[in-house]
Design a protein around this motif. Structure first.
Motif, PDB file in Angstrom:
ATOM      1  N   TYR A 355       0.826  -1.207  -0.023  1.00  0.00           N
ATOM      2  CA  TYR A 355      -0.003  -0.055   0.079  1.00  0.00           C
ATOM      3  C   TYR A 355       0.847   1.324   0.122  1.00  0.00           C
ATOM      4  O   TYR A 355       0.579   2.316  -0.690  1.00  0.00           O
ATOM      5  N   ALA A 356       2.062   1.202   0.887  1.00  0.00           N
ATOM      6  CA  ALA A 356       3.002   2.334   0.893  1.00  0.00           C
ATOM      7  C   ALA A 356       3.463   2.525  -0.711  1.00  0.00           C
ATOM      8  O   ALA A 356       3.592   3.595  -1.111  1.00  0.00           O
ATOM      9  N   ALA A 357       3.732   1.557  -1.446  1.00  0.00           N
ATOM     10  CA  ALA A 357       4.380   1.598  -2.635  1.00  0.00           C
ATOM     11  C   ALA A 357       3.394   2.302  -3.724  1.00  0.00           C
ATOM     12  O   ALA A 357       3.635   3.018  -4.471  1.00  0.00           O
ATOM     13  N   GLU A 358       1.871   1.909  -3.363  1.00  0.00           N
ATOM     14  CA  GLU A 358       1.203   2.569  -4.328  1.00  0.00           C
ATOM     15  C   GLU A 358       1.058   4.047  -4.024  1.00  0.00           C
ATOM     16  O   GLU A 358       0.770   4.849  -4.857  1.00  0.00           O
ATOM     17  N   LEU A 359       0.951   4.329  -2.888  1.00  0.00           N
ATOM     18  CA  LEU A 359       0.886   5.828  -2.244  1.00  0.00           C
ATOM     19  C   LEU A 359       2.174   6.595  -2.715  1.00  0.00           C
ATOM     20  O   LEU A 359       2.118   7.597  -3.466  1.00  0.00           O
ATOM     21  N   ARG A 360       3.298   5.972  -2.810  1.00  0.00           N
ATOM     22  CA  ARG A 360       4.574   6.572  -3.250  1.00  0.00           C
ATOM     23  C   ARG A 360       4.438   6.972  -4.760  1.00  0.00           C
ATOM     24  O   ARG A 360       4.878   7.920  -5.089  1.00  0.00           O
ATOM     25  N   ARG A 361       3.703   6.169  -5.682  1.00  0.00           N
ATOM     26  CA  ARG A 361       3.821   6.474  -7.105  1.00  0.00           C
ATOM     27  C   ARG A 361       3.009   7.790  -7.351  1.00  0.00           C
ATOM     28  O   ARG A 361       3.029   8.269  -8.330  1.00  0.00           O
ATOM     29  N   GLY A 362       2.091   8.211  -6.174  1.00  0.00           N
ATOM     30  CA  GLY A 362       1.403   9.485  -6.615  1.00  0.00           C
ATOM     31  C   GLY A 362       2.361  10.730  -6.065  1.00  0.00           C
ATOM     32  O   GLY A 362       1.927  11.930  -6.129  1.00  0.00           O
ATOM     33  N   ILE A 363       3.516  10.488  -5.656  1.00  0.00           N
ATOM     34  CA  ILE A 363       4.431  11.547  -4.967  1.00  0.00           C
ATOM     35  C   ILE A 363       5.189  12.142  -6.410  1.00  0.00           C
ATOM     36  O   ILE A 363       5.737  11.421  -6.943  1.00  0.00           O
ATOM     37  N   ASP A 364       5.316  13.543  -6.325  1.00  0.00           N
ATOM     38  CA  ASP A 364       6.014  14.068  -7.372  1.00  0.00           C
ATOM     39  C   ASP A 364       7.305  14.789  -6.651  1.00  0.00           C
ATOM     40  O   ASP A 364       7.029  15.612  -5.935  1.00  0.00           O
ATOM     41  N   PRO A 365       8.469  14.081  -6.878  1.00  0.00           N
ATOM     42  CA  PRO A 365       9.704  14.402  -5.999  1.00  0.00           C
ATOM     43  C   PRO A 365       9.961  16.099  -6.038  1.00  0.00           C
ATOM     44  O   PRO A 365      10.695  16.677  -5.355  1.00  0.00           O
ATOM     45  N   ALA A 366       9.280  16.844  -7.081  1.00  0.00           N
ATOM     46  CA  ALA A 366       9.560  18.207  -7.305  1.00  0.00           C
ATOM     47  C   ALA A 366       8.378  19.269  -7.203  1.00  0.00           C
ATOM     48  O   ALA A 366       8.682  20.436  -7.123  1.00  0.00           O
ATOM     49  N   LYS A 367       7.297  18.409  -6.847  1.00  0.00           N
ATOM     50  CA  LYS A 367       6.304  19.539  -6.798  1.00  0.00           C
ATOM     51  C   LYS A 367       5.081  19.077  -5.847  1.00  0.00           C
ATOM     52  O   LYS A 367       5.003  17.642  -5.728  1.00  0.00           O
ATOM     53  N   ALA A 368       4.539  19.922  -4.880  1.00  0.00           N
ATOM     54  CA  ALA A 368       3.601  19.489  -3.989  1.00  0.00           C
ATOM     55  C   ALA A 368       2.130  19.213  -4.525  1.00  0.00           C
ATOM     56  O   ALA A 368       1.965  19.673  -5.539  1.00  0.00           O
ATOM     57  N   ARG A 369       1.677  18.111  -4.071  1.00  0.00           N
ATOM     58  CA  ARG A 369       0.451  17.731  -4.384  1.00  0.00           C
ATOM     59  C   ARG A 369      -0.622  18.513  -3.579  1.00  0.00           C
ATOM     60  O   ARG A 369      -0.662  18.414  -2.495  1.00  0.00           O
ATOM     61  N   PRO A 370      -1.637  19.066  -4.394  1.00  0.00           N
ATOM     62  CA  PRO A 370      -2.885  19.823  -3.569  1.00  0.00           C
ATOM     63  C   PRO A 370      -3.539  18.799  -2.413  1.00  0.00           C
ATOM     64  O   PRO A 370      -3.596  17.670  -2.954  1.00  0.00           O
ATOM     65  N   ALA A 371      -3.860  19.135  -1.434  1.00  0.00           N
ATOM     66  CA  ALA A 371      -4.618  18.490  -0.573  1.00  0.00           C
ATOM     67  C   ALA A 371      -6.133  17.833  -1.097  1.00  0.00           C
ATOM     68  O   ALA A 371      -6.349  16.887  -0.835  1.00  0.00           O
ATOM     69  N   ALA A 372      -6.398  18.879  -1.946  1.00  0.00           N
ATOM     70  CA  ALA A 372      -7.788  18.494  -2.773  1.00  0.00           C
ATOM     71  C   ALA A 372      -7.851  17.155  -3.411  1.00  0.00           C
ATOM     72  O   ALA A 372      -8.809  16.736  -3.796  1.00  0.00           O
TER      73      ALA A 372
END
Length: 576
Positions: A355-372
């Motif tokens: 599950y952590a690996a699945e969540l990690r795929r949504g992280i952009d190392p250079a850009k913040a992800r909007p909470a929305a």
């Protein structure tokens, strides 16, 4: 970029607690620089938010007591020397690593009275009423601290020291008095208005109608009598008989719902810890109703996929990844967490590496992800944990205790149960009054955390123990409401990924993001250039108050190192 210098992080504390709920610190108001003092010993160590209480715990170790004995003695002492957070009238969690045995936890979180209902904190229009949830006597939950500490001693103490022997130093301090200096002087002064609204509280803490002068002695004879009764009778001296009668009568007179039957029915619970791994370390922490252990491990699982060491401690690139992991875990906290005895919490999924690996795929190392964009349909939004204190103990045999207790706000409700000296909590605010409605720390939740009879409210308390090859390496935890989980995370990262000294890992400036509101909170010691770089990645920045106070013990080849986090004035570590 938006940099807001604030004494309180108003967007974290969507409905801010009173001034007395703020944390007194030894942090420089101009530079934000933070100190952490370290003590090295050869054998046992105690680190807590108040130095005298730590010394009492260390003396217990020297008398042959084990880590549990020392933790119990320290916790009872904190009820006297640190009344804003140490307590008999609140609750908490204990995590125990037993050298040569299976780890356990003790859940002594407060429970909702039998008269609690899911809608008890809504107004006539069906909206959450924060004043009722935080400042009315309906906010008082059934206290768990006495039951939890007594159970810990009974089941896991050394057997060499009686409960009465462990409580005796606290009785003496309450009767003889403790000096009103430092943190105690500052917080009593700030709490004057809240304490003054209750005659029973003013009698104890406001002699002559105002906070004691600096250097005066604070004597608490009623509390000494209550502690003496517990010493003589065990938990029955608190949950039954005269003390219980006085607590229930005080709450009833103030308009609350806690009863004698609620007190008599309270039970602390032994639970297995949540367990995870990070790099080649094992993590032990608290299961629900704590959200802290679950989401500490979830964040570590996400971050395990990155080479944080190569990025460097405190760099924008490393902090960005840590913050993005925080957002994801706090969103899951809001959606899924509650009292697992009453609701279904998907622990297997939340703690899994897949599950952590699945969540990690949504992280952009250079850009913040909007909470929305993270859980936009969360039930916590109506769609589809202040004050707390922590102590850490390691004994000469390698047993370790991480113990966190709380009254919720500083001085809890501000209400002393007349004739007992016991300050009562306002922990019912940790329930979700309504899906999407924030508590005092800005945390939101779903129906999984709605009030119900006997239910334990969700908590952010995160007592944690880090092991390697089955041996204790680090014991930590913190106060700080919603910032507790992120504080513990960063202390662990400081040691494991960045090889910081124990003092440096604790003193390092911290960041915090809890998904909603979509704001990244920075301590003032974060360099301006780092803040600017994070803002350039898309983070909305606020700079302000310190984050938690992580009283920590680290076992090194040179000895056992106790670190007092100077974000809390008066904190101290003491060696056996």
């Amino acid at each position: 970029m938006r940099l807001v210098l604030a004494l309180l992080l108003s967007l974290v504390l969507a409905a801010s607690p009173p001034a007395a709920a703020q944390q007194a610190t030894d942090v420089s108001p101009s530079t934000g620089e933070i100190d952490a003092s370290a003590v090295t010993g050869r054998h046992g160590m105690v680190a807590s938010q108040e130095a005298q209480a730590s010394r009492i715990g260390a003396a217990v170790l020297a008398r042959g007591g084990n880590a549990v004995d020392a933790a119990v003695a320290t916790a009872f002492a904190l009820a006297v020397t640190l009344p804003r957070a140490g307590n008999l009238g609140g609750g908490g969690f204990l995590v125990l690593h037993r050298a040569g045995g299976e780890p356990v936890t003790i859940d002594f979180r407060e429970t909702a009275p039998a008269a609690a209902t899911p809608n008890m904190f809504l107004d006539a229009a069906g909206n959450a009423d924060p004043l009722k949830a935080r400042f009315s006597a309906s906010a008082i939950a059934v206290p768990g601290s006495v039951a939890g500490l007594a159970l810990a001693h009974e089941k896991y103490g050394s057997g060499k020291l009686s409960l009465a022997a462990l409580i005796e130093p606290a009785v003496r301090l309450a009767r003889d008095g403790v000096p009103v200096t430092g943190d105690l002087f500052e917080t009593l002064t700030l709490a004057e208005r809240r304490l003054g609204q209750w005659p029973s509280s003013a009698k104890v803490f406001l002699p002559g109608g105002k906070a004691p002068a600096e250097g005066a002695l604070l004597k608490q004879p009623d509390l000494a009598d209550t502690l003496g009764r517990i010493a003589a009778e065990g938990p029955n001296g608190f949950y039954r008989g005269p003390v219980a009668d006085k607590i229930a009568a005080t709450v009833k007179a103030a308009g609350g719902i806690l009863t004698i039957a609620d007190l008599a029915g309270y039970r602390a619970v032994v639970r297995p810890p949540v367990r995870g791994t990070y790099r080649d370390y094992e993590i032990l922490s608290m299961p629900p109703p704590s959200s802290g252990g679950v989401h500490l491990i979830e964040m570590l699982n996400i971050l395990e996929g990155y080479d944080l060491t190569a990025l460097g401690a405190g760099t924008p690139a490393a902090l960005h990844l840590v913050v993005e992991a925080m957002k994801l875990a706090y969103a899951d906290r809001a959606a899924f967490l509650g009292d697992a005895d009453q609701v279904d919490v998907p622990l297997g999924k939340l703690l899994s590496k897949d599950y952590a690996a699945e969540l990690r795929r949504g992280i952009d190392p250079a850009k913040a992800r909007p909470a929305a964009t993270i859980r936009p349909d969360s039930p916590a939004l109506g769609g589809g944990g202040a004050n707390t204190t922590h102590l850490s103990v390691v004994d000469r045999d390698g047993n370790a205790v991480a113990l966190t207790t709380s009254l919720n706000f500083n001085y809890g409700m501000g209400l002393v149960a007349d004739g007992t000296g016991v300050l009562l909590n306002n922990t019912m605010d940790d329930f979700s009054a309504k899906p999407g409605a924030p508590n005092a720390f800005g945390l939101i939740g779903s129906a999984a955390n709605a009030p119900a009879p006997g239910k334990r409210p969700l908590s952010s308390m995160t007592p944690a123990i880090v092991l390697k090859d089955g041996k204790t390496k680090l014991v930590t935890g913190a106060p700080g409401g919603s910032r507790i989980i992120s504080t513990v995370l960063q202390v662990i990262l400081g040691r494991v990924d960045f090889d910081l000294s124990p003092a440096a890992a604790v003193a390092a400036p911290r960041v915090h993001h809890q998904w909603r509101p979509d704001v990244l909170l920075l301590e003032r010691a974060i360099p301006p250039a780092t803040a600017q770089a994070l803002a350039a990645m898309g983070h909305t920045i606020e700079v302000g108050a310190t984050s938690g106070s992580a009283h920590t013990i680290v076992v090194t080849p040179e000895g056992v190192v106790g670190v007092a986090d100077r974000r809390a004035r008066g904190a101290g570590a003491a060696a056996e």
